[in-house]
Motif scaffolding. Sequence first.
Motif, mmCIF file in Angstrom:
data_model
loop_
_atom_site.group_PDB
_atom_site.id
_atom_site.type_symbol
_atom_site.label_atom_id
_atom_site.label_comp_id
_atom_site.label_asym_id
_atom_site.label_seq_id
_atom_site.Cartn_x
_atom_site.Cartn_y
_atom_site.Cartn_z
ATOM 1 N N ARG A 1 9.041 91.485 26.167
ATOM 2 C CA ARG A 1 9.126 92.729 26.937
ATOM 3 C C ARG A 1 8.440 93.858 26.161
ATOM 4 N NH1 ARG A 1 13.243 90.943 30.439
ATOM 5 N NH2 ARG A 1 13.368 92.939 31.526
ATOM 6 N N ASP B 1 5.967 97.877 26.442
ATOM 7 C CA ASP B 1 5.441 99.080 27.106
ATOM 8 C C ASP B 1 3.988 99.218 26.690
ATOM 9 O OD1 ASP B 1 4.847 101.608 28.121
ATOM 10 O OD2 ASP B 1 6.771 102.471 27.524
ATOM 11 N N GLU C 1 -2.746 99.061 36.112
ATOM 12 C CA GLU C 1 -1.412 99.637 35.895
ATOM 13 C C GLU C 1 -0.799 99.898 37.269
ATOM 14 O OE1 GLU C 1 -0.019 102.640 32.552
ATOM 15 O OE2 GLU C 1 -0.771 103.711 34.309
ATOM 16 N N VAL D 1 0.295 95.309 35.604
ATOM 17 C CA VAL D 1 1.104 95.655 34.441
ATOM 18 C C VAL D 1 1.756 97.009 34.705
ATOM 19 C CG1 VAL D 1 -0.361 94.346 32.852
ATOM 20 C CG2 VAL D 1 -0.837 96.784 33.238
ATOM 21 N N GLY D 2 2.605 97.425 33.785
ATOM 22 C CA GLY D 2 3.242 98.728 33.884
ATOM 23 C C GLY D 2 3.225 99.433 32.546
ATOM 24 N N THR E 1 6.658 95.935 30.927
ATOM 25 C CA THR E 1 5.787 94.804 31.255
ATOM 26 C C THR E 1 6.305 93.586 30.493
ATOM 27 O OG1 THR E 1 3.861 96.233 31.577
ATOM 28 C CG2 THR E 1 3.439 93.906 31.144
ATOM 29 N N ILE F 1 -1.430 88.378 29.257
ATOM 30 C CA ILE F 1 -1.813 89.352 30.283
ATOM 31 C C ILE F 1 -3.068 88.886 31.008
ATOM 32 C CG2 ILE F 1 -2.582 91.718 30.685
ATOM 33 C CD1 ILE F 1 -0.815 92.547 28.308
ATOM 34 N N VAL G 1 2.819 87.445 33.979
ATOM 35 C CA VAL G 1 3.408 88.773 33.786
ATOM 36 C C VAL G 1 4.221 89.158 35.019
ATOM 37 C CG1 VAL G 1 2.862 91.242 33.550
ATOM 38 C CG2 VAL G 1 1.492 89.544 32.309
ATOM 39 N N VAL H 1 6.601 92.909 36.186
ATOM 40 C CA VAL H 1 6.940 94.272 35.803
ATOM 41 C C VAL H 1 8.381 94.550 36.191
ATOM 42 C CG1 VAL H 1 6.380 96.723 36.038
ATOM 43 C CG2 VAL H 1 4.539 95.007 36.114
ATOM 44 N N ASN I 1 3.389 88.944 39.682
ATOM 45 C CA ASN I 1 1.972 88.675 39.874
ATOM 46 C C ASN I 1 1.783 87.447 40.770
ATOM 47 O OD1 ASN I 1 -0.228 90.318 38.342
ATOM 48 N ND2 ASN I 1 1.608 90.385 37.041
#
Length: 500
Positions: A163, A165, A312, A343-344, A369, A385, A390, A392, A494
């Motif tokens: 996990r 960011d 993002e 992603v985030g 993410t 990634i 992945v 979010v 995803n």
Amino acid sequence: MRALLTLFLVSFSFCALAQTAPDRVLHGDISGRDNNTYRSVPFDVPAGVTRITVQFSYTGREEHTTIDLGLLGPDGFKGQDGFRGWSGGSKQVFTVSATDATPSFLPGPIQPGRWTLLLGIPNIRAKSHASYTAHIWFARDAATAWGPEVLNPPLRTQAGWYRGDLHMHGAHSDGSCTSQSGAKRVPCPLFLTVQHALDRGLDFIALSDHNTVSQFNDMRELQPYFDRLLLIPAREITTFQGHANLFGVVQPVDFRVSSASVPDWSALLRHVASLHGLISINHPIRPDDERCMGCGWAPAKPVDMHLVQAIEAVNGLDAMIPVLSGIPFWQNQLNQGLHLTAVGGSDNHDAKLVMPTPGGSSLIGTPTTVVHARELSMPAILDGIRAGHVFVDVQGTRDRLLEMTATAGERHAEMGDSLPAAAGTAVHVAIHVLALAGDRAELVLDGKPLQLTTDLNIHGTDQTLSFDWPSDGKRHWLRANVRGSAGELLMVGNPVYINE
């Protein structure tokens, strides 16, 4: 196939890096006659080297033999960049480059010529003998820019969901927070961001200040202490025509889109591709005016989106504001046949800022993410990634999980994978969730809700939902979300790509 080839080449470069033998191996011996002396150990650095990494070891410690260690460039003590550091006996492995260096050493250009390991011998007994060995690696391109594995070993070697960011700012750009006394706002120190990320239970963060690489040197100091949190070098490429995060590359990059040297975004992306970096378009749906000039994705010329790896899809709290959500932009790219990973990133600019709720936690990690990776290392996270493995977690929890797999015959795919399924084949889809009891899964096929008779309500804390979907033999993408009881978006999955 193109995406698969790119992933193979990048993965190969990182795996080859981890197994590469040193470029130089230096040996020597000392005896009691060397007590209280210095010894110069020269080695030649060829042109084109961008980073030097040294691993140093010696025998005789049980007899209190001590060897201190320093590094000199070609100019020795005379030139401006000649003295590159002195660690005493505190470092067994160190690195120097133009952007960053191990604490005790100085970043700066790597000039070709004769460099010197400077050994100081403060103690060796009169009748003792000892030997030393120095392994030296040279980085010559971006794929090896962060250094060999001996310098950056995985923080965890197990495969699993990690996990993190991927978007935040601190003192090296426009991140600010209240000073210690609370009297004023000041540039926010990097260690506060790292500590709050650790407190949130994250496994990795990408430190993505605007256009700069100055934060990488601070990361070299912090990473050994924060051995439960992976620090990934990144920057937010900030232009007048949109923003994008670049991960895993430490070289400066010319970000002046629309200038003579960088005529458009495609030119910038081609350069980034040559550096083996991972690029993600940030907050694509944002104002592009005086409120936030350049924040929205607004290229003046068409962009070769095959040079982009991620979007993002969730930035900060924008999943609560549909008109700002990046999800429709991302799904539009998927409908054009691109395999771009959602992603985030929190886009945090104040490490001390907390959620506006009782006992609120730091906004760092909101969203989170979550990447399925072979280990907790920069190459593994970035490979995960690229592969699209992945999901979010919009609210940035510590325990929610969303896994989706699809099976057709003997073929099996997870999020990010492709699955061939001939017309008439029943594709079996399984959605595994944790810590989402009382919520509801939803399926999205080619950007539209997929209507099913299957009950997609989540009744338990650990549950698998499944159904069969009949393939028509055509190209599709299929993914899952989870929404709360009030319809709020909680999880973004995803896709699995069918018949790609």
